[in-house]
Every structure is written in C-alpha cells, then in structure tokens.
Design a protein around this motif. Structure first.
Motif, PDB file in Angstrom:
ATOM      1  N   GLU A  90       0.833  -1.208   0.000  1.00 50.46           N
ATOM      2  CA  GLU A  90       0.000   0.000   0.000  1.00 50.46           C
ATOM      3  C   GLU A  90       0.868   1.258   0.000  1.00 50.46           C
ATOM      4  O   GLU A  90       0.580   2.228  -0.712  1.00 50.46           O
ATOM      5  N   ASN A  91       1.914   1.244   0.787  1.00 49.01           N
ATOM      6  CA  ASN A  91       2.806   2.402   0.841  1.00 49.01           C
ATOM      7  C   ASN A  91       3.652   2.515  -0.422  1.00 49.01           C
ATOM      8  O   ASN A  91       4.068   3.618  -0.791  1.00 49.01           O
ATOM      9  N   GLN A  92       3.942   1.374  -1.076  1.00 48.67           N
ATOM     10  CA  GLN A  92       4.610   1.433  -2.376  1.00 48.67           C
ATOM     11  C   GLN A  92       3.734   2.199  -3.376  1.00 48.67           C
ATOM     12  O   GLN A  92       4.219   3.063  -4.116  1.00 48.67           O
ATOM     13  N   ALA A  93       2.430   1.881  -3.387  1.00 48.86           N
ATOM     14  CA  ALA A  93       1.511   2.570  -4.290  1.00 48.86           C
ATOM     15  C   ALA A  93       1.386   4.046  -3.939  1.00 48.86           C
ATOM     16  O   ALA A  93       1.304   4.914  -4.826  1.00 48.86           O
ATOM     17  N   ALA A  94       1.397   4.357  -2.636  1.00 49.30           N
ATOM     18  CA  ALA A  94       1.308   5.755  -2.215  1.00 49.30           C
ATOM     19  C   ALA A  94       2.539   6.547  -2.646  1.00 49.30           C
ATOM     20  O   ALA A  94       2.432   7.702  -3.080  1.00 49.30           O
ATOM     21  N   LEU A  95       3.726   5.931  -2.536  1.00 51.45           N
ATOM     22  CA  LEU A  95       4.946   6.604  -2.965  1.00 51.45           C
ATOM     23  C   LEU A  95       4.925   6.841  -4.473  1.00 51.45           C
ATOM     24  O   LEU A  95       5.311   7.913  -4.945  1.00 51.45           O
ATOM     25  N   LEU A  96       4.453   5.848  -5.229  1.00 46.17           N
ATOM     26  CA  LEU A  96       4.376   6.010  -6.676  1.00 46.17           C
ATOM     27  C   LEU A  96       3.405   7.129  -7.045  1.00 46.17           C
ATOM     28  O   LEU A  96       3.685   7.933  -7.947  1.00 46.17           O
ATOM     29  N   ALA A  97       2.274   7.215  -6.331  1.00 51.00           N
ATOM     30  CA  ALA A  97       1.301   8.276  -6.610  1.00 51.00           C
ATOM     31  C   ALA A  97       1.886   9.655  -6.320  1.00 51.00           C
ATOM     32  O   ALA A  97       1.697  10.605  -7.092  1.00 51.00           O
ATOM     33  N   ALA A  98       2.616   9.780  -5.204  1.00 53.90           N
ATOM     34  CA  ALA A  98       3.246  11.057  -4.865  1.00 53.90           C
ATOM     35  C   ALA A  98       4.330  11.414  -5.877  1.00 53.90           C
ATOM     36  O   ALA A  98       4.489  12.589  -6.257  1.00 53.90           O
ATOM     37  N   PHE A  99       5.060  10.411  -6.331  1.00 56.94           N
ATOM     38  CA  PHE A  99       6.109  10.642  -7.326  1.00 56.94           C
ATOM     39  C   PHE A  99       5.486  11.114  -8.646  1.00 56.94           C
ATOM     40  O   PHE A  99       5.997  12.049  -9.288  1.00 56.94           O
ATOM     41  N   ALA A 100       4.380  10.467  -9.052  1.00 54.16           N
ATOM     42  CA  ALA A 100       3.714  10.860 -10.293  1.00 54.16           C
ATOM     43  C   ALA A 100       3.143  12.276 -10.185  1.00 54.16           C
ATOM     44  O   ALA A 100       3.149  13.042 -11.158  1.00 54.16           O
ATOM     45  N   LYS A 101       2.654  12.628  -9.012  1.00 55.27           N
ATOM     46  CA  LYS A 101       2.114  13.970  -8.804  1.00 55.27           C
ATOM     47  C   LYS A 101       3.211  15.028  -8.879  1.00 55.27           C
ATOM     48  O   LYS A 101       3.002  16.134  -9.403  1.00 55.27           O
ATOM     49  N   ALA A 102       4.385  14.699  -8.343  1.00 52.07           N
ATOM     50  CA  ALA A 102       5.507  15.641  -8.389  1.00 52.07           C
ATOM     51  C   ALA A 102       6.031  15.827  -9.811  1.00 52.07           C
ATOM     52  O   ALA A 102       6.564  16.881 -10.141  1.00 52.07           O
ATOM     53  N   ARG A 103       5.916  14.784 -10.637  1.00 48.51           N
ATOM     54  CA  ARG A 103       6.311  14.818 -12.037  1.00 48.51           C
ATOM     55  C   ARG A 103       7.734  15.364 -12.226  1.00 48.51           C
ATOM     56  O   ARG A 103       7.947  16.385 -12.902  1.00 48.51           O
ATOM     57  N   PRO A 104       8.741  14.728 -11.631  1.00 46.40           N
ATOM     58  CA  PRO A 104      10.119  15.209 -11.815  1.00 46.40           C
ATOM     59  C   PRO A 104      10.592  14.944 -13.238  1.00 46.40           C
ATOM     60  O   PRO A 104      10.264  13.927 -13.845  1.00 46.40           O
ATOM     61  N   LYS A 105      11.340  15.855 -13.778  1.00 44.83           N
ATOM     62  CA  LYS A 105      11.888  15.693 -15.108  1.00 44.83           C
ATOM     63  C   LYS A 105      13.088  14.743 -15.072  1.00 44.83           C
ATOM     64  O   LYS A 105      13.722  14.550 -14.046  1.00 44.83           O
ATOM     65  N   ILE A 106      13.356  14.155 -16.206  1.00 49.10           N
ATOM     66  CA  ILE A 106      14.572  13.357 -16.337  1.00 49.10           C
ATOM     67  C   ILE A 106      15.724  14.333 -16.525  1.00 49.10           C
ATOM     68  O   ILE A 106      15.972  14.849 -17.617  1.00 49.10           O
ATOM     69  N   SER A 107      16.408  14.610 -15.425  1.00 52.10           N
ATOM     70  CA  SER A 107      17.492  15.601 -15.454  1.00 52.10           C
ATOM     71  C   SER A 107      18.494  15.278 -14.365  1.00 52.10           C
ATOM     72  O   SER A 107      18.233  14.480 -13.464  1.00 52.10           O
ATOM     73  N   SER A 108      19.639  15.921 -14.465  1.00 60.05           N
ATOM     74  CA  SER A 108      20.683  15.713 -13.468  1.00 60.05           C
ATOM     75  C   SER A 108      20.304  16.323 -12.124  1.00 60.05           C
ATOM     76  O   SER A 108      20.789  15.880 -11.074  1.00 60.05           O
ATOM     77  N   ASP A 109      19.406  17.311 -12.137  1.00 58.07           N
ATOM     78  CA  ASP A 109      19.050  18.026 -10.915  1.00 58.07           C
ATOM     79  C   ASP A 109      18.473  17.097  -9.851  1.00 58.07           C
ATOM     80  O   ASP A 109      18.871  17.146  -8.684  1.00 58.07           O
ATOM     81  N   LEU A 110      17.543  16.220 -10.239  1.00 65.06           N
ATOM     82  CA  LEU A 110      16.860  15.349  -9.280  1.00 65.06           C
ATOM     83  C   LEU A 110      17.256  13.878  -9.448  1.00 65.06           C
ATOM     84  O   LEU A 110      16.544  12.991  -8.991  1.00 65.06           O
ATOM     85  N   SER A 111      18.382  13.642 -10.085  1.00 63.01           N
ATOM     86  CA  SER A 111      18.786  12.254 -10.322  1.00 63.01           C
ATOM     87  C   SER A 111      19.169  11.545  -9.025  1.00 63.01           C
ATOM     88  O   SER A 111      18.833  10.366  -8.822  1.00 63.01           O
ATOM     89  N   ASP A 112      19.866  12.227  -8.124  1.00 66.60           N
ATOM     90  CA  ASP A 112      20.242  11.615  -6.851  1.00 66.60           C
ATOM     91  C   ASP A 112      19.006  11.303  -6.006  1.00 66.60           C
ATOM     92  O   ASP A 112      18.940  10.259  -5.346  1.00 66.60           O
ATOM     93  N   GLU A 113      18.043  12.203  -6.014  1.00 72.28           N
ATOM     94  CA  GLU A 113      16.810  11.972  -5.255  1.00 72.28           C
ATOM     95  C   GLU A 113      16.047  10.760  -5.798  1.00 72.28           C
ATOM     96  O   GLU A 113      15.536   9.933  -5.027  1.00 72.28           O
ATOM     97  N   GLN A 114      15.979  10.641  -7.120  1.00 75.88           N
ATOM     98  CA  GLN A 114      15.291   9.499  -7.716  1.00 75.88           C
ATOM     99  C   GLN A 114      16.032   8.195  -7.442  1.00 75.88           C
ATOM    100  O   GLN A 114      15.411   7.149  -7.224  1.00 75.88           O
ATOM    101  N   LEU A 115      17.348   8.262  -7.466  1.00 74.59           N
ATOM    102  CA  LEU A 115      18.130   7.072  -7.146  1.00 74.59           C
ATOM    103  C   LEU A 115      17.873   6.616  -5.718  1.00 74.59           C
ATOM    104  O   LEU A 115      17.719   5.409  -5.448  1.00 74.59           O
TER     105      LEU A 115
END
Length: 597
Positions: free
Chosen positions: A119-144
């Motif tokens: 359930e929390n996996q799905a919640a994290l995915l929903a929050a991630f989709a809402k944030a809509r981070p771009k594929i960029s070097s700026d947020l690459s460490d956070e996504q990793l």
C-alpha cells in the motif's frame, strides 16, 4: 555513511557465523531449519550492500540545490511510511525465521505486514507521479535514493511471500549425510587435487613435517631428545593455508607467539596449585576454576579480537591439555627442563616451516594483488562494454567476476603492508593508503554497475532466497539500455567512459606493482583531461533526449521500481558516478607517482 559501513560489516559477520554453525546442528531437527531460514533471511532481503554504497555516494554528492526541497516535500511522507512499514515487515520476517517454525499466526502476520508495504509502495508512486520530476541531473540523486528504498521494500515483500508459501515439504536443508558426502567428494576431487596451488600446498606442508620429523628422529642432545614427536605433531596442527601464494609474515609471527604462550602460560597457571595438597577438594575446585577461567578468556579473545583472535585460539588449543598435568610434576626439576626443551623444539619447527614456505613461494602478496587487480580491471572493461552493447547477461557475468576478484584483492591487501616485510628490496615501498583507496573506488564503481544491472533487467521475484529453487543466472532486458544507447549523445559518453576504464586497466596494476615505474607515468593523462572526463559532459544532453522521449512512456500504476522514467535516470546517473570514481582513481595514480618520484 557510518551506518552503511557498519551494516556491511555486521552482515558479513552474520553470514560467516551462519555458514560455520552447521556443526552445531548437523543438519538435523528444528535447529537446522532455524539456521536454514536465517541464512535465507540474511542472503535475500538484507543483502543490499552494493545498493547502499550507491546510496551513500549519491547522498554525499547531493548539493540540496535546484528543485530538491520542493520535490522531497511532496514524496517525504509516503517515503517515510514505506521505510517504517518495511522495517516492521523485516522484523516480523526475522521473528518468524528465528524459531525455525512458521505457524499460521506468523504467516498471517507476515502477509498483513507485506500488504501494508505494498500500500505504501503505491502511495509513494502516486506522490512521485504527482511531483512529475523531469529526467534531469538536478533530481537524479533523489530518484536514485527513492528507487533504492522501493527496491529494498520490494525485495522484502518478495521474501515475505516466499515465507508465507513455505511449508515443511519445500524446506531444504542439508543433512549430515549430504554434507559428509559432498565433503568426501570435494576432498578427493581430481580437478582440485591436481591444481598447481593445491599441489604446492601439499608439498609445502609435507616437506616441513618431514624435515622436522627427521630432526626429531635423529637429533640427540642440546634441546633435542631423540625420537621426539613434538615438532612434527606441532606442524601438523599449523598447516599453511591451501591456495596461499605468499608468505603470511604476520600470521607466522602470531603462530610463533600463540604456540609459545600456549606452552608457557599453563606452566605458570598450574604451578600455583603446588601450594595445595594433591589429594584435596580445595585443589580440585581450584584446578577446575583455573581451567575454566583460562579457556573462557582465550576463547573469548578468539571470537572477539580481529588481530589477536588467532593467537587466542592457539594459546587455548595448545595449553588446554597441559592444565591437566599430574600433581607431582611441579616439584621436579626435570619437568621444567623438559618443558624448556619442548619450547625450543617448537620454535625451531615453526622457523623451519617459515623458511621452507619462503623458499617455495612463487609470488609475493603484492604480485597476487597486482594479478587480481589486472583481471579485475579487465572485467570492468567487459562490464562497461556490456552496458554499451545492451547485453544484460554479459553484464551480469562480468559483475560476478568483478565481485570475486575484488574479494580476493581485498583479502590479500593487508599482507602487502611494507611493515610486514623483512627486507624492502629495490622497489618503492607499497603504499597501503593508495592501494586501499583504489580498491574502495573500484568497489563503488562495481556498485554503480550493479545498480545499472538492476535498472536494466526485468524484476523476477526469486524463490532461491529461501532455497525453493536455484537462483537463475539469466537476465531479461526491459529495453532501458536499448533506449539509452539509442541517444545521439551516448556516443560521446561511451568514448569518455571507455577511455577512462582503459586508462585504469593499463595504469593501476603497474602503479600497484611499482609506483616509480616511468612507463606508467608516461601513460597518464593530464589533470585537466582527467577532470573533464570525470564530469561526463554528454550526460546533460542525454538527459534532455530521454526527457523528450519520456512523453511516450507507459504510466506505471504499481511500484516505483517499475517506472521507466526512474530506471533510465538511474542508469545515466550511475554512469556519471562511475566516471567520477574512475577519475578519482586516475587522480590517485597521478598523486602517488609524484610522491614516489
């Protein structure tokens, strides 16, 4: 950083203890099943050391600039909830494995905790989709970081599912007969017996024992008693390690110290009993007390001390039988004279063993290290080539060889310390700081490649974590590497990374062999060129290309580990980190060459 390093050490220690605990159960009964489950628990959900190295690297390199605070503000709450529920599931699985029996109540608890994690996996995915981070070097460490967290949670839920499905018919632990049969076959396996390393192991030990046997058989006078068995028996208990290519001077010193103390200390300890009557309860209890204290103390040293553990084992082993000496021995002068002779014979036997081992050695510890590093860097070249050729199976095979070679190199490294050498010779003293730093950087590069492998292949839940089936060696690509290698800027990245890993493969082994080698210095790139290669300049263009292509990616609805945008970001970021670590190795070579000259 400290927590990650301590976790790695604790996990290695737990694995070592579990592997060596078979004799306590002999593969029989509830204890055997308990050990089997605990080994599965250690090897599957907690075996994320390589990923944690990547997490440590990205956390240390994070500048907390750009959109960091805005992005993390949106995903922080579900990420913390996922962390907490995964920890709870891990403790529940640990408790279920500890007693060796998984009953109905434990299965229900494990299944309920696993459902909370999902359930929390799905919640994290929903929050991630809402944030809509771009594929960029700026947020690459956070996504990793989020990908590593989600991957750990998924591995834990996979293991929980295996525990729920487990029953007595599927449990598979080795019985005493299976272990004895495998040991017997391995002992007399012609392929192993006829290996050069094993033959040299037999020759070194046989020759040492035979030399001191003839000394004991013929020598008479001084500290020798004719027909003495002391020297050959001692060496039969102090055999040189199988597969050892070099003289372990530190271990030889500890061997001499441990045996000598094991022969001397019991005389001092038991001589205290001469003040008591031979036939008395006081002497009986005092002798029992001294024996218990002596054995307990040195066995504790054996288990607790990294440096003096081997010495403690020898002191306990060679001293235990002398603590049972007859009462009347301590009033006889010839008893102490015989012990003095025995001590002298033991010292001579150990010196003979060390001399023959030195004479028959084929290579030094430094030679073994250089050879492994040379193979190691070659495997790294193959691994990066597999990434650029989108060959997941070749990448997996190369990383397996890297792991084995790296473990051997790190095991040999302490023996290269110049403080252990009797004479230095004409070559420059080996730099332990340089050698340790280089292997640490290679370990980080291997961890980045492991992360690329995880992001590039399809996720298949493994039942081998609890021994239901054999771990498969076949990986299936999901198209991540194909997508990345299709970018036009990937050609420049491939050129830069290939050049860096090739330079390391050519220079690092030669530098470890001799830091004053002029050929190695001539091959080195200029510091400005190294710093440019560390930045991996084509990565920003690749991020832009992937960001434009991500509009066509399918929307993920289950877990973050399946999100294609995150996976491509992980691969590019891992290539950046690997280029940085390779540049640091080159910088270390340049600095070491300057110091040596």
């Amino acid at each position: 950083e400290t927590a990650i390093d301590s976790l790695s050490q604790a996990s290695s220690l737990a694995k070592e203890h579990l592997s060596g605990a078979w004799w306590e159960t002999f593969g029989i009964g509830r204890r055997a099943r308990q050990r089997w489950l605990l080994k599965a628990f250690e090897s599957y959900p907690t075996n994320i050391r390589d990923i944690l190295y990547v997490v440590k690297s990205c956390v240390l390199s994070e500048s907390f600039e750009g959109d960091h605070y805005g992005f993390m503000h949106q995903v922080r709450a579900p990420a913390v909830n996922l962390l907490e529920t995964t920890q709870i599931l891990l403790w529940v699985c640990s408790a279920a494995c500890t007693d060796g029996i998984i009953d109905v109540a434990e299965r229900e608890k494990v299944a309920s905790s696993a459902a909370n994690v999902r359930e929390n996996q799905a919640a994290l995915l929903a929050a991630f989709a809402k944030a809509r981070p771009k594929i960029s070097s700026d947020l690459s460490d956070e996504q990793l970081f989020l990908f590593a967290l989600s991957m750990w949670a998924r591995r834990t839920t996979d293991f929980a599912d295996c525990l729920v499905a487990l029953d007595d018919s599927t449990s598979r632990h080795d019985s005493i007969f299976e272990v004895m049969f495998r040991a017997l076959v391995a002992t007399w396996d012609p392929k192993r017996m006829l290996q050069i390393d094993h033959i040299m192991f037999a020759v070194r030990n046989w020759l040492s024992i035979m030399v001191v046997y003839f000394i004991g058989y013929y020598a008479d006078g001084s500290i020798f008693d004719r027909y003495s068995y002391v020297m050959p028996v001692t060496l039969s208990l102090l055999m040189v390690s199988d597969g050892s290519h070099h003289v372990e001077y530190e271990k030889c010193t500890h061997r001499l110290l441990g045996v000598t103390l094991g022969k001397c200390l019991p005389i001092v300890v038991v001589s205290f009993l001469s003040y008591f009557e031979c036939v008395s309860f006081t002497r009986l209890f005092m002798q029992a007390f001294l024996i218990c204290v002596y054995i307990t103390f040195f066995v504790f040293v054996y288990f607790d001390s990294d440096i003096w553990g081997y010495v403690g084992c020898l002191v306990a082993g060679f001293g235990v039988y002398q603590l049972m000496a007859p009462c009347d021995n301590f009033n006889r002068t010839d008893y102490y004279a015989s012990k003095y002779k025995e001590l002298g014979s033991v010292i001579i036997a150990i010196f003979v063993q060390g001399f023959l081992q030195t004479s028959l050695q084929r290579r030094s510890a430094q030679d073994v290290l250089v050879e492994n590093v040379r193979h190691l860097t070659t495997s790294l070249e193959e691994a990066f080539e597999a990434v650029f050729e989108t060959d997941v199976n070749q990448l997996q095979a190369a990383l397996k060889d890297v792991s084995e070679r790296l473990a051997t190199a790190k095991a040999v490294l302490p023996e290269c310390d110049p403080k252990l050498q009797i004479w230095r010779g004409r070559l420059a003293p080996f730099s332990m700081v340089f050698g340790t730093a280089s292997l640490d950087r290679i370990e980080l590069i291997a961890a980045e490649l492991e992360m690329i492998l995880v992001a590039a292949k399809d996720w298949v839940p493994s039942s081998a974590g609890v021994g239901l089936e054999e771990e498969t060696e076949v990986g299936t690509s999901i198209g991540v590497l194909e997508l990345i290698n299709g970018g036009s800027s990937m050609k420049r990245i491939r050129s830069d990374v290939s050049e860096s890993v090739q330079m390391i493969a050519e220079i690092l082994p030669e530098m470890l062999a001799n830091t004053r080698d002029p050929k190695s210095r001539a091959q080195m790139r200029k510091p400005d060129e190294v710093r440019a290669a560390m930045c991996l300049e084509g990565a920003d263009e690749l991020y832009k290309e992937l960001s434009a292509a991500s509009r066509l990616f399918a929307v993920e609805t289950e877990e973050l580990t399946n999100d294609l945008r995150v996976r491509v970001t992980i691969v590019v970021r891992s290539l950046q980190n690997a280029a940085y670590h390779m540049g640091k190795i080159e910088e270390g070579c340049i600095k070491e060459a300057r110091v040596a000259w």
